[in-house]
Design an enzyme around this catalytic site. Structure first.
Site, PDB file in Angstrom:
ATOM      1  N   CYS A  91      78.187  15.171  20.979  1.00 42.60           N
ATOM      2  CA  CYS A  91      79.072  14.603  21.987  1.00 42.60           C
ATOM      3  C   CYS A  91      78.520  14.932  23.367  1.00 42.60           C
ATOM      4  CB  CYS A  91      80.470  15.198  21.824  1.00 42.60           C
ATOM      5  SG  CYS A  91      81.654  14.553  23.006  1.00 42.60           S
ATOM      6  N   HIS A 137      88.577  10.664  21.385  1.00 39.21           N
ATOM      7  CA  HIS A 137      88.548  11.128  22.783  1.00 39.21           C
ATOM      8  C   HIS A 137      89.781  10.624  23.540  1.00 39.21           C
ATOM      9  CE1 HIS A 137      84.823  13.254  23.472  1.00 39.21           C
ATOM     10  NE2 HIS A 137      84.085  12.300  22.935  1.00 39.21           N
TER      11      HIS A 137
HETATM   12 NI    NI Z   1      82.095  12.433  22.321  1.00 41.30          NI
END
Ligand code: NI
Length: 168
Positions: A91, A137
């Site tokens: 990420c 997210h």
């Molecule tokens: Ni991410």
């Protein structure tokens, strides 16, 4: 276009829940352009608005090798999901940490494009995993939330060490 700063873990805003987009205007277009520039430069295969501190339901994705298949997901929701797929994830908000995460193998997603047109996408593999990661997210969830507490602790210790080093 402009590159936007990416929030890094443990920034508290990464835990905010994004709100729906109501207006498909120039502001949205600019945000999406900037998000693509930021994602391609990183480089990454997906970026959620949350990561650039905009708490709206927008994500950009491009899982192609050639980086020429941009996908914009506005107000996306997963309608159906099936199977199990385990893939190593990373990420842009938690740089250099990679962990195996179990996700759904196949997803059907309803979303709107930049013109507000409603669309559906049925997909599997890397794209399906990426979509789940980005939509997480927007709910304030991170991929490390999906791994065991022991693995998470180990990963975060490593992350802290790396962050300290890069600040030094
Ligand atoms: Ni991410």
């Amino acid at each position: 276009m402009a590159k936007l700063p990416i929030l890094l873990y443990p920034h508290p805003h990464l835990r905010k829940v994004a709100r729906r987009i109501e207006h498909f205007d120039d502001g949205l277009r600019r945000l999406v352009e900037d998000m693509f520039e930021t994602m391609y430069a990183a480089p990454g295969i997906g970026l959620a608005a949350t990561q650039v501190d905009v708490h709206r339901r927008v994500a950009v994705i491009d899982v192609s090798e050639t980086k020429d298949q941009p996908l914009v997901l506005v107000n996306a929701e997963i309608l159906e999901a099936s199977g199990v797929e385990e893939m190593e994830e990373g990420c842009l908000s938690i740089p250099e940490i990679h962990e195996k995460v179990a996700r759904k193998e196949r997803v059907r997603v309803r979303y709107q494009d930049l013109d507000g047109q409603e669309r559906e996408l049925d997909t599997d593999g890397l794209l399906a995993v990426c979509i789940q990661h980005e939509l997480d997210h927007l709910e304030g969830r991170l991929f490390i939330d999906h791994i065991s507490p022991l693995k998470r602790e180990r990963a975060l210790k490593k992350y802290e060490k790396l962050q300290k080093r890069s600040r030094a």
